[in-house]
Design an enzyme around this catalytic site. Sequence first.
Site, PDB file in Angstrom:
ATOM      1  CB  SER A 157      67.578  11.799 -18.909  1.00  0.00           C
ATOM      2  OG  SER A 157      66.864  11.753 -20.119  1.00  0.00           O
TER       3      SER A 157
ATOM      4  CD  GLU B 140      49.168   0.449  43.335  1.00  0.00           C
ATOM      5  OE1 GLU B 140      48.763  -0.322  44.227  1.00  0.00           O
ATOM      6  OE2 GLU B 140      48.420   0.854  42.422  1.00  0.00           O
TER       7      GLU B 140
END
Length: 665
Positions: free
Chosen positions: A329, A69
């Site tokens: 329980s 770029e």
Amino acid sequence: MLIVAVVAGGRAIDRAAPPPLAIPPVSTVVLDDDGVLLRAFTVGAGRWRLPVAVDAVDPGFIDLLIAFEDSRFRDHGGVDPRAAARAAMQAVRAGRIVSGASTLTMQTVRLLTDARERTPWRKATEAFRAWQMERRLTKDEILARYLHAAPYGGNIEGVRAAALAWFGREPGRLTLAQSALLIALPQSPESRRPDRHPKNAARARNRVLDRLATTGAITAADAARAKREAVPTRRRPVPRLAPHLARKLHQAEPAATVHTTTLKRDWQAALEDLASERVDRIGPRLSAAIVVAEHGTGRIRASVGAARFLDQSRAGHVDMTSAIRSPGSTLKPFIYGLGIEAGLVARNTLLADAPATFAGYQPENFDDEFHGMVTVEEALRQSLNVPAVTVLEALGPIRLVTRLEEAGAAIVLPQGFVPTLAVGLGGFGITLSDLASLYTALPDGGVPAQLFAQKAPPVRTARLLSERAAADVSAMLTAMRPPRNAPAGEIAYKTGTSYGYRDAWAVGYDARHVVAVWVGRPDGTPVPSLTGWTDAAPLLFDAFARIGVHRLPPAPVAVPTAALPPPLREFVPGRRKGGPARAPEIEIAFPPEGAVLALAAADGSRNKLVARVVGRPADTWLLNGRPLPIKVNRRQAQIDVPPGAHTLTVVTRDGASERVSFIAE
């Protein structure tokens, strides 16, 4: 003079209209303990734009991006005169635009201002803004803004979101082909989307590779190999692990962009998959939740709030790790632990499992049968109800609930209700996370850890059990029979099933971790045949199999029943409905059973409790199972009592005993 005027005018404009400098708003991310992404949230108009540092991106990609770029990016001041001259000459010769002259800085300006038009005036403005940006930011800071704002198709912005969406990986390590595709996509993100236009994406990527090879950034051979790599044809989802916890953290601090947790990414993923697989076998509309924590520190290592977050039929959005449910329980280990601590029972103390009535309350066993005389260990292993309620009656349900609350658990009772014996069998509400926290006390000497999911110093709460009681309970739970095909003796665990088959529980631990599991319907609808043993326990053992088991240390050896002191060989309640009353040889006259004593003085100090006995004098006085320094043959004693629930026990020389439970304020 003209040059001075131009420079002065430029500087005035620069000060009056500064360029866009801020990184665009980023997605909030939730990370695991190692900084690995667990989950992210969209930002703005539903965009994925994840925070990323330049040094967290593959340096090879950065080099190739610059080479393609803007090869002079590190040298120019925002505008590259050479590139501009070259582009102009090419346009003149070809009669059309052949290549652009936009630098990475100019492209960054365009991305941050969301400019669409391509007029000469716009180009001039971008060039000026690029010059401004270069005066204020370093090259890496400019790159950071580009890496956050570059479009990659659909609602994907930024290189990190792109790498995750198209390759399923972080951008820290990319192949040459992947780097080339990420360079090509921002030029035309919609027409080159790999999931919609894979041929266009491949052609654009290959052009990038050819140009990089032409400029010498890569070799022709490398370019040829990269071209053979397949282009992804589907978009991968951004990680969505720990959705319930992530949502909770995001809602608590919406302004924060990064939440670092104590979770382990691999464990979280494995257990979410496990919960999803398991509920399919159990039945429709069922969900499951799992909490994994280090019992030594309280750090939560995995938190599965539901089997499937997006499954509406299973109410997957409901976080069942923090839902209030009946624990069944699962509290029996703490009842027996408190009984051991108070000197009421030992592991091999005999208890009667027979029909009994406790002030109108008639507990029955899960199998509707009674087993006669059993040891405490047998009663816990078989999860028998009558023996547990018998011991709880002697302790007092207030004492149990108070101990659990002091240990950090939020116990939820119906408004206006006081604890009754039903709490021993799950007659109140508690969360899965709090239950897991309580169980951290058993392998760690009786002191639980406060669980936390974000980094924090370890927090220890009030002692839940004495060290000896915790060790004895652990020994009993380690001897529990495992589910079919599961190894025995590797973890200590307990199951529970709530009334009406609404909740199935299993909580277990090894030498490092506690794992708590819940299975049921989030709406509380009963599920016939749902139990902790058949549905939660297999999930618990599978969870340990996926995270790895660390063996518990050897358990203390239990004293045989015949070798126990006479008062501990068999537990005989002092009074019971339906049976003859017996005159006690020694009786505590004060405090009375269930009393609430105000011992706080006006000046902030505490008064001593003056305890008294009638009948025979006491030779041993115990507060919460701990002997007190009181002389033998005494009918009265002054005792320092801290605030909270307590049990006072007195014993004569030949073993006769009596006990009461009370609360000191």
